[in-house]
Design a protein around this motif. Structure first.
Motif, PDB file in Angstrom:
ATOM      1  N   SER A  52       0.807  -1.222   0.000  1.00  0.00           N
ATOM      2  CA  SER A  52       0.000   0.000   0.000  1.00  0.00           C
ATOM      3  C   SER A  52       0.842   1.275   0.000  1.00  0.00           C
ATOM      4  O   SER A  52       0.355   2.345   0.375  1.00  0.00           O
ATOM      5  CB  SER A  52      -0.968   0.027   1.199  1.00  0.00           C
ATOM      6  N   VAL A  53       2.115   1.151  -0.417  1.00  0.00           N
ATOM      7  CA  VAL A  53       2.962   2.342  -0.538  1.00  0.00           C
ATOM      8  C   VAL A  53       3.621   2.406  -1.918  1.00  0.00           C
ATOM      9  O   VAL A  53       4.524   3.208  -2.154  1.00  0.00           O
ATOM     10  CB  VAL A  53       4.053   2.388   0.555  1.00  0.00           C
ATOM     11  N   TYR A  54       3.146   1.551  -2.839  1.00  0.00           N
ATOM     12  CA  TYR A  54       3.735   1.421  -4.167  1.00  0.00           C
ATOM     13  C   TYR A  54       2.718   0.640  -5.002  1.00  0.00           C
ATOM     14  O   TYR A  54       1.850  -0.020  -4.445  1.00  0.00           O
ATOM     15  CB  TYR A  54       5.067   0.663  -4.064  1.00  0.00           C
ATOM     16  N   PRO A  55       2.786   0.710  -6.330  1.00  0.00           N
ATOM     17  CA  PRO A  55       1.791  -0.009  -7.133  1.00  0.00           C
ATOM     18  C   PRO A  55       1.779  -1.526  -6.953  1.00  0.00           C
ATOM     19  O   PRO A  55       0.806  -2.183  -7.327  1.00  0.00           O
ATOM     20  CB  PRO A  55       2.179   0.368  -8.575  1.00  0.00           C
ATOM     21  N   ARG A  56       2.838  -2.088  -6.406  1.00  0.00           N
ATOM     22  CA  ARG A  56       2.895  -3.524  -6.136  1.00  0.00           C
ATOM     23  C   ARG A  56       3.693  -3.731  -4.858  1.00  0.00           C
ATOM     24  O   ARG A  56       4.278  -2.773  -4.334  1.00  0.00           O
ATOM     25  CB  ARG A  56       3.556  -4.268  -7.298  1.00  0.00           C
ATOM     26  N   TYR A  71       1.355  10.468   6.191  1.00  0.00           N
ATOM     27  CA  TYR A  71       1.024   9.536   7.280  1.00  0.00           C
ATOM     28  C   TYR A  71       1.541   8.132   6.958  1.00  0.00           C
ATOM     29  O   TYR A  71       2.104   7.453   7.818  1.00  0.00           O
ATOM     30  CB  TYR A  71      -0.481   9.506   7.486  1.00  0.00           C
ATOM     31  N   ARG A  72       1.367   7.719   5.720  1.00  0.00           N
ATOM     32  CA  ARG A  72       1.837   6.396   5.326  1.00  0.00           C
ATOM     33  C   ARG A  72       3.351   6.265   5.510  1.00  0.00           C
ATOM     34  O   ARG A  72       3.845   5.226   5.968  1.00  0.00           O
ATOM     35  CB  ARG A  72       1.455   6.113   3.879  1.00  0.00           C
ATOM     36  N   ARG A  73       4.086   7.296   5.134  1.00  0.00           N
ATOM     37  CA  ARG A  73       5.547   7.234   5.302  1.00  0.00           C
ATOM     38  C   ARG A  73       5.917   7.097   6.770  1.00  0.00           C
ATOM     39  O   ARG A  73       6.859   6.372   7.123  1.00  0.00           O
ATOM     40  CB  ARG A  73       6.195   8.469   4.675  1.00  0.00           C
ATOM     41  N   GLU A  74       5.211   7.774   7.624  1.00  0.00           N
ATOM     42  CA  GLU A  74       5.489   7.675   9.056  1.00  0.00           C
ATOM     43  C   GLU A  74       5.181   6.266   9.571  1.00  0.00           C
ATOM     44  O   GLU A  74       5.933   5.713  10.376  1.00  0.00           O
ATOM     45  CB  GLU A  74       4.674   8.715   9.821  1.00  0.00           C
ATOM     46  N   ILE A  75       4.086   5.686   9.084  1.00  0.00           N
ATOM     47  CA  ILE A  75       3.710   4.338   9.508  1.00  0.00           C
ATOM     48  C   ILE A  75       4.723   3.309   9.006  1.00  0.00           C
ATOM     49  O   ILE A  75       5.007   2.322   9.700  1.00  0.00           O
ATOM     50  CB  ILE A  75       2.289   4.000   9.027  1.00  0.00           C
ATOM     51  N   LYS A 109       6.856   4.922  -1.679  1.00  0.00           N
ATOM     52  CA  LYS A 109       6.328   5.924  -2.601  1.00  0.00           C
ATOM     53  C   LYS A 109       4.800   5.942  -2.510  1.00  0.00           C
ATOM     54  O   LYS A 109       4.090   5.615  -3.460  1.00  0.00           O
ATOM     55  CB  LYS A 109       6.761   5.597  -4.035  1.00  0.00           C
ATOM     56  N   PRO A 110       4.279   6.312  -1.340  1.00  0.00           N
ATOM     57  CA  PRO A 110       2.820   6.254  -1.147  1.00  0.00           C
ATOM     58  C   PRO A 110       2.108   7.416  -1.827  1.00  0.00           C
ATOM     59  O   PRO A 110       2.723   8.389  -2.277  1.00  0.00           O
ATOM     60  CB  PRO A 110       2.686   6.350   0.373  1.00  0.00           C
ATOM     61  N   ILE A 111       0.776   7.309  -1.879  1.00  0.00           N
ATOM     62  CA  ILE A 111      -0.063   8.359  -2.434  1.00  0.00           C
ATOM     63  C   ILE A 111      -1.029   8.857  -1.368  1.00  0.00           C
ATOM     64  O   ILE A 111      -1.225   8.222  -0.335  1.00  0.00           O
ATOM     65  CB  ILE A 111      -0.860   7.859  -3.656  1.00  0.00           C
ATOM     66  N   ASP A 112      -1.627  10.006  -1.630  1.00  0.00           N
ATOM     67  CA  ASP A 112      -2.736  10.491  -0.816  1.00  0.00           C
ATOM     68  C   ASP A 112      -4.021   9.866  -1.344  1.00  0.00           C
ATOM     69  O   ASP A 112      -4.259   9.851  -2.556  1.00  0.00           O
ATOM     70  CB  ASP A 112      -2.875  12.016  -0.929  1.00  0.00           C
ATOM     71  N   ASP A 113      -4.844   9.318  -0.456  1.00  0.00           N
ATOM     72  CA  ASP A 113      -6.170   8.876  -0.865  1.00  0.00           C
ATOM     73  C   ASP A 113      -7.116   8.980   0.323  1.00  0.00           C
ATOM     74  O   ASP A 113      -6.755   9.544   1.368  1.00  0.00           O
ATOM     75  CB  ASP A 113      -6.143   7.465  -1.474  1.00  0.00           C
TER      76      ASP A 113
END
Length: 293
Positions: free
Chosen positions: A222-226, A270-274, A259-263
């Protein structure tokens, strides 16, 4: 929210199934659990002309574990069966745990392991630990079989290395190494059956001294397309005895690779911190488990 018109097939054997897959090609979709397929069909994201229901093909189901020889899991094995399998819990606890965190009990009794990978969602739960454990997939057609690592099978969002006429029929898991451990965790509002905003698995193997890292694989979801396999964490930790300081560096390295996205589920920040939090936690847990602590 009506389904499109389609022709329905319910084969009973692998040979019959593969003949249909070859003959109908890209106009057909495989129906296993349907927990993802029916949703996207109702949303009109896809409108297949044919559905091939494989629930009557017993050869595509089941867990086959043999001591010293890893495991083979059929593509249409339900996630609930994996969750509660004593053999999987003993040899591959990270996979059992991940399978048990998918949706609700009703979903897990319908959803299949193959579907969770073939849906190719970046947030899928089971591909992350499977990749960490070096699982392979077997792709079958009327011409034969080929095998490749799961991390090479999932190419991106809803994109697979699957030729026309092929279908995924089984997963092959290697026997866990001595002095090794794999751990999985996620962040998400799972009590509300929310899709993960981040998930991660770490697999660590130690040298004979029980302290030095021989192999390590950290995989992020959930931080990259795969599923994203960290190269920097491996480079940092190979040949090292883990300390809190080194683990912190590795967690920061994983954070930098994400390389996460906002959704709607979470912001990229937040994803990078997690990622950093989960990496720190899982590296400690897997290392301690591999040491037998």
């Amino acid at each position: 929210m009506f389904l499109n018109h389609f022709e329905y097939f319910a084969p009973k054997t692998p040979a019959e199934t593969l003949e249909l897959v070859a003959r109908l090609g890209s106009k057909a979709k495989i129906l296993a659990g349907g927990t993802d397929l029916m949703v996207v069909m109702k949303a009109k994201a896809i409108s297949p002309d044919y559905l091939i229901d494989i629930n009557g093909v017993e050869e595509f189901k089941g867990i086959f574990c043999e001591q010293g020889k890893g495991a083979v899991i059929g593509t249409n094995t339900k996630l609930a069966e994996i969750q509660f399998s004593e053999a999987i819990q003993a040899k591959y606890p990270a996979l059992a745990y991940a399978a048990g965190e998918v949706g609700s009990s009703q979903v897990r009794h319908m959803a299949s392991l193959g579907g969770n990978s073939c849906n190719a969602s970046p947030a899928a739960e089971t591909p992350t630990p499977l990749v960490a454990m070096d699982a392979k997939v077997v792709l079958s057609s009327i011409s034969g079989e080929r095998e490749l690592p799961l991390e090479e099978f999932i190419l991106g969002v809803r994109v697979l290395d699957l030729a026309e006429g092929e279908m995924l029929t089984k997963f092959v898991l290697p026997e866990p190494k001595l002095k090794s451990a794999c751990r999985y965790a996620y962040m998400g509002r799972r009590d509300a059956m929310e899709i993960d905003c981040v998930n991660m698995a770490v697999n660590i193997e130690l040298e004979d001294d029980g302290e030095t890292v021989k192999n390590v694989k950290l995989v992020m979801g959930s931080v990259y397309p795969r599923p994203l396999v960290s190269k920097e964490v491996t480079a940092l930790l190979l040949g090292q005895k883990l300390t809190d300081q080194l683990i912190e560096k590795a967690a920061e390295a994983a954070q930098g690779e994400a390389k996460p996205i906002d959704d709607i589920r979470a912001s990229a920040e937040y994803r990078r911190e997690i990622v950093k939090v989960l990496a720190r936690r899982l590296l400690k847990e897997a290392y301690a488990a591999a040491k037998g602590v």
